[in-house]
Enzyme design. Structure first.
Site, PDB file in Angstrom:
ATOM      1  N   TRP A  51       0.727  -1.174   0.265  1.00 15.22           N
ATOM      2  CA  TRP A  51      -0.047  -0.494   0.155  1.00 15.22           C
ATOM      3  C   TRP A  51       0.730   0.987  -0.089  1.00 15.22           C
ATOM      4  O   TRP A  51       1.841   1.339   1.253  1.00 15.22           O
ATOM      5  CB  TRP A  51      -0.976   0.277   1.040  1.00 15.22           C
ATOM      6  CG  TRP A  51      -1.912  -1.000   1.460  1.00 15.22           C
ATOM      7  CD1 TRP A  51      -2.822  -1.474   0.848  1.00 15.22           C
ATOM      8  CD2 TRP A  51      -1.621  -1.975   1.978  1.00 15.22           C
ATOM      9  NE1 TRP A  51      -3.555  -1.995   1.068  1.00 15.22           N
ATOM     10  CE2 TRP A  51      -3.133  -2.993   0.980  1.00 15.22           C
ATOM     11  CE3 TRP A  51      -0.424  -2.923   2.508  1.00 15.22           C
ATOM     12  CZ2 TRP A  51      -2.419  -4.070   2.272  1.00 15.22           C
ATOM     13  CZ3 TRP A  51      -0.922  -4.485   3.482  1.00 15.22           C
ATOM     14  CH2 TRP A  51      -2.012  -4.985   2.470  1.00 15.22           C
ATOM     15  N   HIS A  69      -7.392   1.331   2.788  1.00 12.23           N
ATOM     16  CA  HIS A  69      -8.407   0.063   2.571  1.00 12.23           C
ATOM     17  C   HIS A  69      -9.445   0.140   3.058  1.00 12.23           C
ATOM     18  O   HIS A  69      -9.254   1.205   4.476  1.00 12.23           O
ATOM     19  CB  HIS A  69      -7.766  -1.442   2.129  1.00 12.23           C
ATOM     20  CG  HIS A  69      -6.959  -1.372   3.248  1.00 12.23           C
ATOM     21  ND1 HIS A  69      -6.159  -2.314   3.326  1.00 12.23           N
ATOM     22  CD2 HIS A  69      -6.506  -0.402   4.633  1.00 12.23           C
ATOM     23  CE1 HIS A  69      -5.949  -2.635   4.802  1.00 12.23           C
ATOM     24  NE2 HIS A  69      -5.551  -1.261   5.315  1.00 12.23           N
TER      25      HIS A  69
HETATM   26  N1  DAH Z   1      -7.466  -4.168   2.559  1.00 18.60           N
HETATM   27  C1  DAH Z   1      -7.645  -5.364   1.061  1.00 18.60           C
HETATM   28  C2  DAH Z   1      -6.924  -4.444  -0.635  1.00 18.60           C
HETATM   29  O1  DAH Z   1      -7.092  -3.263   0.162  1.00 18.60           O
HETATM   30  C3  DAH Z   1      -8.446  -5.882   0.438  1.00 18.60           C
HETATM   31  C4  DAH Z   1      -8.571  -7.062   0.985  1.00 18.60           C
HETATM   32  C5  DAH Z   1      -8.421  -8.161   0.646  1.00 18.60           C
HETATM   33  C6  DAH Z   1      -9.979  -7.276   2.253  1.00 18.60           C
HETATM   34  C7  DAH Z   1      -8.926  -9.967   1.454  1.00 18.60           C
HETATM   35  C8  DAH Z   1     -10.200  -7.723   2.772  1.00 18.60           C
HETATM   36  C9  DAH Z   1      -9.737  -9.394   3.086  1.00 18.60           C
HETATM   37  O2  DAH Z   1     -11.379  -8.050   4.033  1.00 18.60           O
HETATM   38  O3  DAH Z   1      -9.848 -10.139   3.268  1.00 18.60           O
HETATM   39  O4  DAH Z   1      -6.340  -4.606  -1.501  1.00 18.60           O
END
Ligand code: DAH
Length: 347
Positions: free
Chosen positions: A162, A177
């Site tokens: 990120w 996120h």
């Molecule tokens: N937060 C991750 C992203 O921004 C996406 C994500 C992946 C969210 C797996 C989740 C998960 O809740 O279980 O790339």
């Protein structure tokens, strides 16, 4: 007698000149000028009255009478002309300012929901039918919630996933996120069971291109409770896909790594353009990646206030812009926030 005829002659000359000039006038401006010149205080006709003493006693009455006749004759002619000019000007105005009441009205610009809000509302509706609540959490987050408590410690290479916008305040960032909302929801609800969607804008310090934008939305899913299994995760997401993309659309989950879930995966849907045969939209894979997901990591459960020996949960994160892009074949994600009505009014 000579004086009388001189003044009368003067009057006759002036009258003839005034009448000739008047005849050639038609506009209101010209008429006003004419009035000052021939009927104003210093006009020749009015001056005659002052000059009456020049004439002999018995002629004065005659000249005065004649001057009065000339004056009222000119006034009358002037009035006729002026009235005609007023009528003509009015007719002109009526013509030029005419309103065509038979023309159709101009439709007011109608506002509409942004395409992402339309997609978001559809996502909320589908998950609401499955018993999920919307839970809002802030876009400006602590480093702790965004990374630390999600099992991504400082200096851990996973942080490189990120690219982050930092603020001037130490430890405060723009969330990369929606996952930090998981911790907030857990800390608010523990030890109660949770079933929420966490929507909102996320920010990444990235070079933008057709598939990368530095701001975009995500919708996070979080379920926590006793006996929550991977089967629940799979069933819920499959049901969502069927309701969002149509009945019978096939899905698959591939293993993948996200520090806050274990096991973690990514879900693909069968390409709904070519039904899995392979086409430019799915880059000839037959599948489209739509979300990340997994079972909530025990460390995260513990950080949220749940005993991982007793509770379990699943989470997922999906991108509404990506859903819209696939659905409407939008080929550049930067269109969403460029604020160009020509793009926005298509949806
Ligand atoms: N937060 C991750 C992203 O921004 C996406 C994500 C992946 C969210 C797996 C989740 C998960 O809740 O279980 O790339």
């Amino acid at each position: 007698m000579t004086e009388k005829s001189t003044l009368i002659q003067e009057l006759e000359t002036v009258q003839a000149k005034a009448e000739a000039e008047l005849a050639s006038l038609s506009d209101e401006g010209g008429l006003a000028k004419w009035k000052t010149e021939y009927l104003g205080k210093s006009s020749p006709v009015m001056q005659i009255f002052k000059r009456l003493p020049e004439a002999g006693k018995e002629e004065r009455a005659l000249i005065g009478q004649f001057a009065n006749q000339v004056k009222s004759a000119l006034e009358q002619k002037y009035e006729l002309k002026a009235e005609a000019a007023r009528q003509a000007a009015l007719a002109d105005t009526l013509k030029s300012e005419q309103v065509d009441v038979t023309l159709p009205g101009r439709a007011p610009m109608n506002g509409r929901l942004h395409i992402t809000n339309q997609t978001l509302r559809e996502v909320y509706r589908i998950f609401a039918e499955m018993g999920f609540q919307v839970y809002r959490s802030p876009e400006v987050e602590s480093d702790e919630n965004n990374f630390e408590l999600l099992n991504i410690p400082a200096h851990h290479p996973a942080r490189d996933l990120w690219d982050t916008f930092f603020t001037k305040k130490e430890g405060v960032i723009l969330r990369t996120h929606t996952s930090p909302g998981q911790v907030r929801a857990m800390r608010e609800f523990a030890p109660e069971p949770i079933r929420v969607v966490l929507p909102g804008m996320c920010y990444r310090y990235e070079q933008t291109d057709a598939s990368h934008e530095f701001q975009f939305n995500q919708v996070e899913l979080l379920v926590v409770g006793k006996h929550i299994t991977f089967a629940n995760l799979k069933g819920t997401l499959q049901e969502f896909v069927q309701r969002m993309y149509g009945k019978g659309v096939r899905t698959r989950i591939r293993p993948s790594y996200f520090p806050f879930v274990e096991p973690g995966g990514e879900m693909d849907v069968e390409c709904f353009v070519c039904s899995g045969k392979g086409c430019p939209v799915c880059k000839h894979h037959g599948w489209l990646e739509i979300l990340g997901c997994g079972m909530v990591h025990p460390v995260v459960l513990k950080n949220g206030g749940y005993d991982p020996e007793v509770y379990s949960g699943f989470a997922a994160g999906l991108g509404p812009e990506r859903i819209s892009m696939l659905r409407y074949r939008i080929d550049d994600i930067r269109n969403f926030w460029a604020n160009d009505v020509r793009f926005l009014e298509q949806f």
